[in-house]
Scaffold this active site. Structure first.
Site, PDB file in Angstrom:
ATOM      1  N   GLU A   1      48.772  39.960  36.023  1.00  0.00           N
ATOM      2  CA  GLU A   1      49.624  38.848  36.956  1.00  0.00           C
ATOM      3  C   GLU A   1      48.807  38.713  38.276  1.00  0.00           C
ATOM      4  OE1 GLU A   1      51.879  42.525  37.756  1.00  0.00           O
ATOM      5  OE2 GLU A   1      50.877  41.612  35.972  1.00  0.00           O
TER       6      GLU A   1
ATOM      7  N   PHE B   1      44.478  45.009  36.460  1.00  0.00           N
ATOM      8  CA  PHE B   1      43.920  43.966  37.940  1.00  0.00           C
ATOM      9  C   PHE B   1      42.717  44.575  37.613  1.00  0.00           C
ATOM     10  CE2 PHE B   1      45.346  47.754  39.944  1.00  0.00           C
ATOM     11  CZ  PHE B   1      44.344  48.095  40.967  1.00  0.00           C
TER      12      PHE B   1
ATOM     13  N   CYS C   1      38.890  52.960  36.522  1.00  0.00           N
ATOM     14  CA  CYS C   1      39.625  54.148  35.532  1.00  0.00           C
ATOM     15  C   CYS C   1      38.202  55.133  35.375  1.00  0.00           C
ATOM     16  CB  CYS C   1      40.201  53.514  34.491  1.00  0.00           C
ATOM     17  SG  CYS C   1      38.990  53.097  33.395  1.00  0.00           S
TER      18      CYS C   1
END
Length: 537
Positions: A213, A186, A318
């Site tokens: 999603e 996401f 990240c």
């Protein structure tokens, strides 16, 4: 003339494009605010944007308002199999398409991305929550890989040795694998898809993409633009879903390689299950990125760099700096760092001057706040508390303000866990050797940075640190696409990394040919050499 995406959406602020998502031109808001039902996200199968026949749907929610932006289908097994079948059917023709032709599609694709840059960024802000400027950066870092894909030919060159034995030549070249798949997170809804399918398809593969999603809009828009750029039907397909669709990707026998970016638990599952199915896998997982600050580092530049790397994108990167190790003590750095953190504006992503937007979900916010509270109970010093921050225009937003914890040690929740929020933990080390040992003892090895004026210290650090991407006075050392994204240890499972030379090698396999041709000393009188007329000579 309006850019391509704008032509789909300019008639109304909440108009639905042909790929099934609303496009916004200002503050993120949903169709519900205007009394209309949210649009449904479509699938891309064999070149057509189609409505799913599923009975199961997921709400895509704006993190700043909690309004439903769109309804996302959980792809049915028949729809998933149709997407893979389309990719498989398209592969032979696309594989045989000249590499120069495939590269020209990427040249057109990058032009369309540039033409629609702001529209793509608005979709990212609407669904993911990051500030508009950060969202533009999200698009740009993906665009760089598209540009690199347009120059893929040199990275696909093989090797030749003539006359390895008497009259025998040996040569190798790289061929595409077939159907490949990508599973996206996401936090970078534009960048990560662009790190995956452009390299794969330009190398001659076909692709099945599963966006997150939580924020599928950018992926759908990019798929639309890729179709317009000239990708033939079936070369790129898009499916939606959660764990069932992920497992279908990992198990399907026609999918030869899987690229994944996401959390540790999901990444380990993806790697083990896909590898057990005989697939190639590149699984990019979690991180705990450290910055090491030496006493000789420039205070202003270092503090600004760390604050941006820790709190930008609400810490949902990240490669975010989430831990700082101050060599020789933290005291002289504390007030400048607090000042920099306090100066950041928490607001909705489209608001002017916004520095920190909302987190992706209420669950993510609650988890970050829980880890902060638990760490304080474990002895961490709460120097700046971002819990409970209020943004008057967005009272329902998932906001956590910049948070600074001091006196942190391994064993505390804020250090041992990847918070994935705007929380910076501060540790101390007596010397550089101790700092290096601390970083190397962490299970993750994605990115790290050192701030210093000492070339000798920097060289020692880059040589001894057990982390795959190193910055020297650079807080987020994400490599440009002619290199590769090279996380190590617990941050990566697989053999070949994303994009760059390693990315091309991941999406191709070498074929080696050993050839001997025996020719008559001369042609028969009045005739041709037998057999040559059959090969067009």
């Amino acid at each position: 003339m309006l850019p391509v995406l704008a032509r789909h959406t300019a008639r109304s602020l909440y108009a639905t494009s042909r790929w099934g998502l609303a496009s916004l031109s200002s503050v993120p808001e949903s169709a519900h605010a205007h009394g209309t039902a949210p649009p449904t996200t479509k699938l891309l199968i064999n070149g057509d944007f189609v409505d799913s026949q599923t009975s199961q749907w997921v709400d895509v929610v704006c993190p700043a308002t909690q309004d439903v932006v769109s309804k996302l289908p959980l792809t049915t097994p028949d729809e998933f199999n149709a997407a893979v079948a389309a990719a498989k059917a398209a592969f032979p023709g696309w594989r045989d398409t000249p590499v120069s032709t495939r590269a020209r599609v990427m040249l057109k694709f990058q032009h369309l991305i540039r033409e629609n840059w702001d529209e793509l960024a608005k979709l990212v802000t609407q669904e993911q929550g990051k500030t508009f400027l950060d969202a533009r950066g999200d698009v740009f870092r993906g665009l760089e890989v598209v540009e690199a894909a347009a120059g893929i030919a040199p990275l696909m060159m093989g090797e030749t040795v003539e006359n390895v034995a008497s009259g025998i030549d040996c040569y190798s070249y790289r061929q595409p694998l077939g159907v490949c798949a990508g599973i996206c997170p996401f936090n970078f809804p534009a960048m990560v898809p662009l790190w995956l399918f452009p390299m794969a398809v330009t190398a001659g593969n076909t692709f099945v993409l599963k966006p997150s999603e939580r924020d599928p809009g950018a992926s759908m828009a990019l798929a639309d633009l890729a179709q317009q750029a000239g990708l033939p039907k079936g070369v790129l397909n898009v499916v939606h879903g959660t764990h069932d669709v992920v497992n279908a990707i990992l198990d399907h026998p026609d999918i030869k390689a899987v690229s994944f970016v996401g959390s540790d638990a999901a990444g380990r599952h993806v790697y083990s299950r896909a590898a057990a199915s005989g697939k190639r896998v590149q699984s990019n997982m979690g991180a705990k990125n450290h910055a090491v600050v030496l006493p000789d580092a420039d205070v202003d530049a270092t503090v600004k760099a760390i604050a941006g790397a820790a709190f930008g994108a609400a810490g949902q990167r990240c490669m975010a700096i989430s831990a700082v190790v101050f060599v020789g003590g933290f005291e002289r750095w504390k007030e400048p760092l607090l000042e920099a953190a306090r100066s950041l504006k928490v607001d909705g992503g489209m608001e002017p001057g916004a520095d920190v937007g909302p987190m992706i979900s209420k669950e993510a916010k609650a988890r970050a706040e829980s880890i902060i509270g638990k760490s304080v109970e474990q002895g961490a010093q709460l120097l700046l508390d971002g819990r409970g921050v209020k943004v008057p225009k967005y009272p329902r937003g998932n906001f956590v303000g910049p948070t600074l914890l001091g006196g942190v040690r391994p064993g505390m929740a804020c250090y041992d866990e990847e918070i994935f929020g705007p929380v910076l933990v501060c540790l101390e080390a007596p010397d550089l050797d101790s700092a290096i040992a601390l970083v190397n003892s962490n299970e993750h090895g994605n990115g790290t940075a050192i701030f210093t004026h000492s070339g000798a210290a920097a060289r020692k650090f880059q040589h001894e640190i057990g982390v795959g991407m190193v910055g020297i006075n650079v807080p987020i050392p994400v490599p440009l696409p002619f290199f590769s994204f090279t996380g190590w240890r617990g941050s990566f499972a697989g053999d070949l990394h994303m994009y760059g030379r390693a990315g091309v090698q991941f999406y191709t396999q070498p074929k080696t040919v050993t050839a001997k041709w025996s020719m008559p000393a001369k042609a028969p009188r009045g005739g041709r050499i037998p057999g040559l007329d059959q090969v067009g000579a």
